[in-house]
Write a protein that holds these residues in place. Structure first.
Motif, PDB file in Angstrom:
ATOM      1  N   LYS A 458     -20.900  44.970  45.214  1.00  0.00           N
ATOM      2  CA  LYS A 458     -20.013  43.895  45.671  1.00  0.00           C
ATOM      3  C   LYS A 458     -18.769  44.450  46.345  1.00  0.00           C
ATOM      4  O   LYS A 458     -18.156  45.406  45.890  1.00  0.00           O
ATOM      5  CB  LYS A 458     -19.620  43.008  44.489  1.00  0.00           C
ATOM      6  N   GLN A 459     -18.382  43.779  47.436  1.00  0.00           N
ATOM      7  CA  GLN A 459     -17.192  44.181  48.162  1.00  0.00           C
ATOM      8  C   GLN A 459     -15.951  44.053  47.289  1.00  0.00           C
ATOM      9  O   GLN A 459     -15.016  44.855  47.390  1.00  0.00           O
ATOM     10  CB  GLN A 459     -17.046  43.342  49.442  1.00  0.00           C
ATOM     11  N   GLU A 460     -15.940  43.049  46.410  1.00  0.00           N
ATOM     12  CA  GLU A 460     -14.780  42.842  45.541  1.00  0.00           C
ATOM     13  C   GLU A 460     -14.561  44.042  44.628  1.00  0.00           C
ATOM     14  O   GLU A 460     -13.426  44.450  44.368  1.00  0.00           O
ATOM     15  CB  GLU A 460     -14.957  41.572  44.697  1.00  0.00           C
ATOM     16  N   MET A 461     -15.665  44.609  44.112  1.00  0.00           N
ATOM     17  CA  MET A 461     -15.530  45.780  43.242  1.00  0.00           C
ATOM     18  C   MET A 461     -14.996  46.978  44.029  1.00  0.00           C
ATOM     19  O   MET A 461     -14.141  47.729  43.532  1.00  0.00           O
ATOM     20  CB  MET A 461     -16.884  46.124  42.626  1.00  0.00           C
ATOM     21  N   ILE A 462     -15.487  47.154  45.255  1.00  0.00           N
ATOM     22  CA  ILE A 462     -15.006  48.246  46.097  1.00  0.00           C
ATOM     23  C   ILE A 462     -13.509  48.114  46.324  1.00  0.00           C
ATOM     24  O   ILE A 462     -12.742  49.081  46.189  1.00  0.00           O
ATOM     25  CB  ILE A 462     -15.765  48.272  47.436  1.00  0.00           C
ATOM     26  N   GLU A 463     -13.074  46.911  46.651  1.00  0.00           N
ATOM     27  CA  GLU A 463     -11.651  46.681  46.908  1.00  0.00           C
ATOM     28  C   GLU A 463     -10.819  46.891  45.647  1.00  0.00           C
ATOM     29  O   GLU A 463      -9.693  47.395  45.712  1.00  0.00           O
ATOM     30  CB  GLU A 463     -11.450  45.276  47.460  1.00  0.00           C
ATOM     31  N   GLU A 464     -11.371  46.499  44.492  1.00  0.00           N
ATOM     32  CA  GLU A 464     -10.639  46.691  43.242  1.00  0.00           C
ATOM     33  C   GLU A 464     -10.444  48.172  42.953  1.00  0.00           C
ATOM     34  O   GLU A 464      -9.365  48.593  42.527  1.00  0.00           O
ATOM     35  CB  GLU A 464     -11.377  46.014  42.083  1.00  0.00           C
ATOM     36  N   LEU A 465     -11.504  48.978  43.183  1.00  0.00           N
ATOM     37  CA  LEU A 465     -11.369  50.415  42.974  1.00  0.00           C
ATOM     38  C   LEU A 465     -10.371  51.029  43.953  1.00  0.00           C
ATOM     39  O   LEU A 465      -9.560  51.880  43.582  1.00  0.00           O
ATOM     40  CB  LEU A 465     -12.733  51.099  43.127  1.00  0.00           C
ATOM     41  N   GLN A 466     -10.423  50.587  45.193  1.00  0.00           N
ATOM     42  CA  GLN A 466      -9.513  51.129  46.198  1.00  0.00           C
ATOM     43  C   GLN A 466      -8.060  50.778  45.902  1.00  0.00           C
ATOM     44  O   GLN A 466      -7.142  51.508  46.286  1.00  0.00           O
ATOM     45  CB  GLN A 466      -9.903  50.602  47.583  1.00  0.00           C
ATOM     46  N   SER A 467      -7.839  49.673  45.210  1.00  0.00           N
ATOM     47  CA  SER A 467      -6.471  49.231  44.920  1.00  0.00           C
ATOM     48  C   SER A 467      -5.872  49.869  43.676  1.00  0.00           C
ATOM     49  O   SER A 467      -4.679  49.703  43.410  1.00  0.00           O
ATOM     50  CB  SER A 467      -6.453  47.707  44.744  1.00  0.00           C
ATOM     51  N   LEU A 468      -6.682  50.602  42.900  1.00  0.00           N
ATOM     52  CA  LEU A 468      -6.135  51.253  41.711  1.00  0.00           C
ATOM     53  C   LEU A 468      -5.078  52.272  42.132  1.00  0.00           C
ATOM     54  O   LEU A 468      -5.296  53.053  43.067  1.00  0.00           O
ATOM     55  CB  LEU A 468      -7.252  51.939  40.923  1.00  0.00           C
ATOM     56  N   PRO A 469      -3.916  52.305  41.469  1.00  0.00           N
ATOM     57  CA  PRO A 469      -2.789  53.125  41.937  1.00  0.00           C
ATOM     58  C   PRO A 469      -3.055  54.624  41.923  1.00  0.00           C
ATOM     59  O   PRO A 469      -2.415  55.376  42.657  1.00  0.00           O
ATOM     60  CB  PRO A 469      -1.662  52.763  40.962  1.00  0.00           C
TER      61      PRO A 469
END
Length: 824
Positions: A458-469
């Motif tokens: 899922k794209q949402e999971m990819i974006e969530e990982l990319q947003s981790l500080p």
């Protein structure tokens, strides 16, 4: 010359002579026992290690079985009773794909209802509680308990979310269960990708009756020497007889011949060291008694009788030494092997080995060693004449020194190998074998297929990982696939299709001849193969995992989009030239399943490569054709759903707490076809293995160090005792004890130094070769090798000094005049 034919007198002399040589007897028994102990350990522990690593290298469910046959449950009795089958145990599959519990996202989790024998045969042992009996009871593994949290205990409740077959459909259920026990995991090495939860045989009838119509998993262990074919061949034969739907078996780990060669090499080296040790003991004894044997010959004793005399003595010593060595070797093996493996992923696969052939082999090699050693040692006593015995002086000093140097060097080489490889176990090297990034999230259905329909990342999971500080960068790797659902409602592995052209036909035929499945033919005549989309800036990470046969991995050229990389599907063991070459322009017509049309692409081959790394580190080694990711997106309109791997790197290396956040993000996507791999978890697992490897290194280097020191001492002592008259003569003309001590020490140091200098390059060579060949170790460590060299040099110096001091004291106990009279 008169020959004495009184056999009883010879036997009496042998017995009395033996009583007078208590020190010789003790050292001989110790030498024979040590040699036999080492040979027995190599035969038992070495083969046990091999069996353990073989079982644990390619871990599959039912790890202690030879394979699994998927067949109707009513075929179990027929399979179990086949003459070649040692045992069989079955499990009933209670779910499709993976359990849909949030905590189990990232690993595939199977719900199984095994018979009791499955637990027993695969060493599934209770840590607490009991095995399930009712339909709503389960047991979980210790690794699953860690995943669910340390608060999980027997008696706790849990709601399972299995996908089952119901009315021909896949349906997700919610089933409350009670945990009745926690067991040891039979597949601990797979805990980061695969788990099993066990329930009772009452479960499928109560909650998933249609699953009883599915094939059960019948695990089979064959009797040794009873099968007529290979294990896979035998499994397929049985499957054909019972109408099974398929088989599963462990893949050959590929190091059988090498490992057995290493074991044989160790046996030969031990035999040689044992030969030098035992020979020196008997030789010293013969040299000291040489005048006694001369006097025996003056009264008519023949060389044959002297041989019988010495053979009788050696036989008595050998019987005691070999018996003690066999028993101690086996007992030490029982303690050493599990202790060394205790901190590794292989500990659950260890089985005590008491094969009689190991004892027979150890006894044979030990007897052979003693026979050669004793025969060579007492040949002098058999052949020497009475006159020669009375004036015996040691000859061929140069030859003796050469053998001494060989003895020292061999001992040094063995010590350096035994010390360097285990003690140099490097955690970071082991982590590097499996990881090119801090985190790798993989869509397993792309590789293995799945019993469930394909679930895209899922794209949402990819974006969530990319947003981790703490995440610095991510990279997406794409893999082509079609969207067909098979008859069971699942999906096949990810492959793309390319039209068969004349320029590809030759390569396709070559791959078919290899039989490696690198390319296959689709129903419409297209070529099916693995097609990847690769980020150009990640090519440099692949260089260690593949061999470039032609061309280069030029990132700048690859980024232009005009190039493709071709993997010809071979490896370092199967070198051959393919039909596609670097610089060749390929005219490809690639099928896009979303648009249901072919996309024409012209691409120049940037490089032709093959796989060299036996570990699943790189990704380029998995791809037949690798396009730049931007070109992949041009070909496949459905590329967002074709993400095969997501790699992420942190600003700095991730901590366990940060990894936990990544794991929670993956679990939150509720995609049960994803697995997560990370450096931080791999490092934790490998640290425990390092402790075991250090223990192994200390044990091996200590044992081989002891036998090496014994060889050094015996060689120096033999040389000095053969020159007793010479030293007495030098003392008679003014040599002091201090000068004698320094002379002996200097000779020992020169001999030891020359031997160490010879041992260092040869030791480095063997360490380098074995460090690459034996996957159980992490490679050759220069620092540890240097430390081993320093220890070796220091021990050699100390031994030389100690021997010089002790021999000087021994030689000067009697007056010079009395020692000189021995020459008269």
């Amino acid at each position: 010359m008169f020959e004495n034919s009184n056999k009883e007198v010879v036997k009496e002399i042998a017995r009395e002579s033996m009583k007078a040589h208590k020190l010789r007897n003790l050292t001989a028994v110790l030498g024979i026992m040590l040699t036999t102990l080492l040979i027995t350990m190599v035969c038992t522990v070495g083969i046990s290690f091999y069996d353990t690593i073989d079982r644990g290298t390619d871990i599959t469910p039912g790890p202690l079985a030879d394979g699994e046959i998927k067949a109707d449950l009513d075929k179990y009795g027929e399979i179990r009773d086949m003459p070649q089958v040692d045992w069989a145990a079955y499990v009933i599959y209670c779910n499709v794909g993976s359990l849909h519990n949030r905590e189990m996202a990232g690993i595939k989790t199977a719900l199984l209802a095994p018979q009791q024998e499955y637990y027993e045969r695969n060493k599934v042992e209770l840590l607490e509680g009991r095995f399930p009996q009712e339909a709503d009871e389960i047991v979980i593994s210790d690794t699953m308990a860690e995943r669910l949290g340390q608060a999980v205990h027997t008696g706790d409740s849990l709601v399972l979310h299995p996908v089952i077959r119901e009315d021909g459909e896949q349906v997700e259920k919610e089933i409350p269960v009670t945990i009745t026990g926690i067991v040891t995991s039979p597949i601990r090495g797979l805990a980061h990708t695969y788990e099993e939860i066990y329930t009772s045989e009452a479960f499928p009838a109560a909650y998933a009756p249609q699953m009883l119509q599915e094939p059960a998993g019948i695990y089979v262990k064959f009797k040794e020497g009873e099968i007529r074919d290979t294990v896979p061949g035998e499994l397929y034969d049985i499957a054909e007889k019972v109408g099974a739907s398929g088989v599963q078996y462990r893949m050959d780990n590929g190091f059988t011949a090498l490992y057995l060669l290493v074991v044989l090499l160790f046996v030969i080296m031990i035999m040689f060291c044992g030969y030098l040790l035992i020979y020196n003991i008997f030789y010293i004894s013969v040299v000291n008694d040489i005048r006694f044997f001369g006097m025996l010959k003056t009264i008519g004793t023949t060389g044959k009788q002297i041989r019988s005399l010495l053979t009788w003595q050696v036989a008595q010593l050998t019987a005691v030494g070999i018996s003690a060595g066999l028993i101690l070797g086996y007992l030490v093996g029982l303690l050493a092997a599990p202790a060394v493996l205790a901190g590794t992923n292989y500990r659950d696969f260890y089985q005590n080995t008491a094969n009689p052939m190991f004892f027979v082999s150890a006894a044979f090699f030990s007897l052979l060693t003693v026979y050669i050693s004793g025969r060579k040692a007492y040949r002098l006593a058999m052949r020497i004449s009475p006159v020669e015995a009375a004036k015996y002086r040691e000859k061929r000093a140069g030859r003796k020194k050469l053998w001494s140097a060989v003895s020292f060097a061999l001992s040094g080489i063995i010590f350096l190998v035994a010390f360097t490889l285990p003690m140099g176990y490097n955690v970071e090297n082991m982590v590097k074998r499996y990881h090119t990034a801090d985190i790798r999230v993989r869509q397993d259905a792309m590789i293995w297929g799945s019993e469930e329909p394909y679930q895209p990342v899922k794209q949402e999971m990819i974006e969530e990982l990319q947003s981790l500080p703490f995440i610095k960068e991510t990279a997406l790797y794409y893999r082509a696939r079609d969207w067909d659902i098979n008859e069971q409602g699942g999906c096949s592995a990810g492959y793309g299709q390319i039209k068969m052209t004349e320029e590809l036909r030759g390569e396709f035929i070559r791959c078919q001849d290899l039989g490696n499945g690198w390319m296959s033919e689709a129903e419409n005549g297209d070529i099916r193969l693995s097609i990847w989309g690769f980020p150009a800036d990640k090519l440099h990470l692949e260089e260690e995992n593949i061999r470039i046969l032609e061309g280069s991995l030029d990132e700048e050229k690859f980024a232009t989009g005009r190039y493709v990389i071709y993997n010809q599907g071979t490896n370092q063991n199967r070198r051959e030239q393919g039909m596609i070459h670097a610089g060749q322009v390929l005219h490809l017509s690639v099928y896009d399943p979303d648009m249901e049309q072919y996309v024409d692409k012209e691409a120049e081959v940037l490089a032709v490569v093959e796989r060299v790394n036996p570990f699943p580190t790189g990704l380029l080694a998995s791809a037949a054709l690798s396009f730049p990711d931007m070109v992949f997106k041009e070909i496949y309109s459905g590329y967002p759903d074709m993400v095969s791997v997501l790699e992420a790197n942190g600003i700095q290396e991730l901590t366990k707490a940060e990894y936990k956040q990544v794991e929670e993000a993956v679990q939150g996507s509720f995609n049960y076809q994803l697995t997560i791999e990370s450096k931080v978890i791999r490092r934790e697992e490998t640290k425990s293995e390092k402790a075991s490897m250090i223990l192994l290194g200390l044990f091996l280097s200590g044992v081989f160090g002891m036998i090496g020191i014994c060889n050094v001492v015996n060689t120096l002592v033999t040389g000095v005792l053969s020159r007793k008259i010479e030293f007495a003569a030098m003392q008679s003309v003014g040599m002091t004890r201090k000068q004698m001590r320094w002379m002996l020490c200097r000779e020992g140091l020169l001999l030891s130094g020359a031997s160490v200098l010879a041992a260092i390059p040869l030791g480095a060579f063997f360490c380098s070769v074995l460090g690459k060949a034996i996957l159980f170790v992490s490679g050759f460590s220069k620092g540890i090798f240097a430390a081993g060299c320093m220890i070796l040099l220091a021990v050699m110096c100390l031994v030389s000094l100690a021997v010089a001091v002790l021999l000087t004291r021994f030689l000067t106990r009697r007056p010079v005049v009395e020692r000189l009279r021995e020459a008269e």
